[in-house]
Design a protein around this motif. Structure first.
Motif, PDB file in Angstrom:
ATOM      1  N   ALA A  43     103.104   3.441  16.581  1.00  0.00           N
ATOM      2  CA  ALA A  43     101.727   2.982  16.777  1.00  0.00           C
ATOM      3  C   ALA A  43     100.830   4.115  17.264  1.00  0.00           C
ATOM      4  CB  ALA A  43     101.703   1.822  17.762  1.00  0.00           C
ATOM      5  N   GLN A  44     101.366   4.977  18.146  1.00  0.00           N
ATOM      6  CA  GLN A  44     100.560   6.082  18.668  1.00  0.00           C
ATOM      7  C   GLN A  44     100.176   7.053  17.559  1.00  0.00           C
ATOM      8  OE1 GLN A  44     102.376   8.398  21.814  1.00  0.00           O
ATOM      9  NE2 GLN A  44     100.894  10.061  21.580  1.00  0.00           N
ATOM     10  N   TYR A  45     101.148   7.428  16.737  1.00  0.00           N
ATOM     11  CA  TYR A  45     100.865   8.404  15.688  1.00  0.00           C
ATOM     12  C   TYR A  45      99.966   7.826  14.595  1.00  0.00           C
ATOM     13  CZ  TYR A  45     104.255  11.666  17.659  1.00  0.00           C
ATOM     14  OH  TYR A  45     104.926  12.542  18.475  1.00  0.00           O
ATOM     15  N   LEU A 101      94.356   4.325  22.210  1.00  0.00           N
ATOM     16  CA  LEU A 101      94.669   5.749  22.259  1.00  0.00           C
ATOM     17  C   LEU A 101      94.811   6.227  23.701  1.00  0.00           C
ATOM     18  CD1 LEU A 101      92.351   7.216  19.469  1.00  0.00           C
ATOM     19  CD2 LEU A 101      94.821   6.926  19.399  1.00  0.00           C
ATOM     20  N   PRO A 102      95.508   7.358  23.914  1.00  0.00           N
ATOM     21  CA  PRO A 102      95.716   7.859  25.269  1.00  0.00           C
ATOM     22  C   PRO A 102      94.399   8.232  25.954  1.00  0.00           C
ATOM     23  CG  PRO A 102      97.197   8.937  23.710  1.00  0.00           C
ATOM     24  CD  PRO A 102      96.203   8.170  22.900  1.00  0.00           C
ATOM     25  N   VAL A 103      94.329   7.932  27.250  1.00  0.00           N
ATOM     26  CA  VAL A 103      93.184   8.333  28.071  1.00  0.00           C
ATOM     27  C   VAL A 103      93.518   9.672  28.724  1.00  0.00           C
ATOM     28  CG1 VAL A 103      91.739   7.742  30.050  1.00  0.00           C
ATOM     29  CG2 VAL A 103      92.544   5.943  28.495  1.00  0.00           C
ATOM     30  N   VAL A 104      92.628  10.641  28.585  1.00  0.00           N
ATOM     31  CA  VAL A 104      92.873  11.978  29.132  1.00  0.00           C
ATOM     32  C   VAL A 104      92.696  11.970  30.649  1.00  0.00           C
ATOM     33  CG1 VAL A 104      92.007  14.349  29.198  1.00  0.00           C
ATOM     34  CG2 VAL A 104      92.234  13.158  27.015  1.00  0.00           C
ATOM     35  N   THR A 105      93.642  12.617  31.337  1.00  0.00           N
ATOM     36  CA  THR A 105      93.535  12.841  32.775  1.00  0.00           C
ATOM     37  C   THR A 105      93.770  14.322  33.041  1.00  0.00           C
ATOM     38  OG1 THR A 105      95.903  12.510  33.198  1.00  0.00           O
ATOM     39  CG2 THR A 105      94.497  10.542  33.198  1.00  0.00           C
ATOM     40  N   ASP A 106      93.519  14.751  34.259  1.00  0.00           N
ATOM     41  CA  ASP A 106      93.780  16.156  34.596  1.00  0.00           C
ATOM     42  C   ASP A 106      95.267  16.480  34.446  1.00  0.00           C
ATOM     43  OD1 ASP A 106      91.132  16.772  35.095  1.00  0.00           O
ATOM     44  OD2 ASP A 106      91.257  16.215  37.211  1.00  0.00           O
TER      45      ASP A 106
END
Length: 231
Positions: A43-45, A101-106
């Motif tokens: 699912a991610q890809y 989709l992934p949420v960007v973090t530091d």
């Protein structure tokens, strides 16, 4: 004075179409081999590829309006799709994938460097909503399942919604040093939402112009000896 031999038209068409077709090919390959992946990885890809495909189609759409939009990897000839239909397809795809989709973090910023993320999808959506009327879209000629568009003002309401998703994520912020965004290794920038991954070097004939995205100003304005002076 443009003519039929203008490379600018040919190059943007070929580059964006090639990118979209490659995404469709990779999606088809994933579907053929989904049994060897976990549902989460699959699912991610798929989500990343569909959003990246939307980016390629968006660039083509922004330049030409009527384009050969398809979400399948097969040879077929169809009429060019009208702008309002393309817009609806792009928005539907991005709205479907953005929340997953992934949420960007530091902590994971380097992992998602140069990849399609939630912030990227919402930024592209905001741009589509904001410019919907310039693409010839009206409330009566577009339809996206799950999205309210009863009048033209709803385009702008949805654009704000998408921008709020980006802001509230806490993923991004203005860099104190503007030039951090344009370093060859700009993976640490909190301001960039989507970047092209490249190291600025030329390794072979096929890639001889690849460095010109991040280094275009330097490439066109400085003497070639400066590359050794400034490493």
């Amino acid at each position: 004075k443009w003519n039929e031999f203008a490379d600018a038209f040919k190059n943007i068409w070929n580059t964006t179409i090639s990118g979209a077709v490659l995404c469709n090919k990779l999606i088809a390959t994933l579907e053929e081999n989904k049994e060897v992946m976990t549902p989460e990885v699959y699912a991610q890809y798929i989500g990343e590829l569909e959003v990246l495909r939307s980016y390629y189609y968006y660039m083509l759409f922004d330049c030409f309006g009527r384009i050969p939009y398809t979400e399948e990897f097969k040879t077929e000839t169809k009429p060019l799709m009208e702008p309002n239909e393309v817009w609806s397809k792009l928005v539907a795809c991005l709205e479907r994938n953005a929340p997953n989709l992934p949420v960007v973090t530091d902590a994971n910023r380097a992992t998602h460097y140069g990849r399609a993320t939630q912030g990227f999808a919402y930024a592209l959506l905001a741009r589509l909503y904001l410019n919907a009327e310039s693409f010839g879209c009206t409330a009566s000629n577009v339809k996206v399942e799950g999205v309210t568009i009863n009048s033209e003002s709803d385009f702008y309401t949805n654009a704000i919604r998408c921008c709020d998703e980006i802001i509230s994520s806490g993923s991004y912020g203005i860099e104190p040093n503007f030039f951090n965004n344009f370093k060859i290794d700009n993976s640490g920038s909190r301001e960039n939402i989507f970047t092209i991954v490249e190291d600025g070097t030329t390794n072979n004939e096929r890639d001889q112009y690849s460095c010109k995205n991040k280094l275009r100003i330097s490439y066109l304005s400085l003497h070639y000896k400066f590359q050794t002076r400034f490493n």
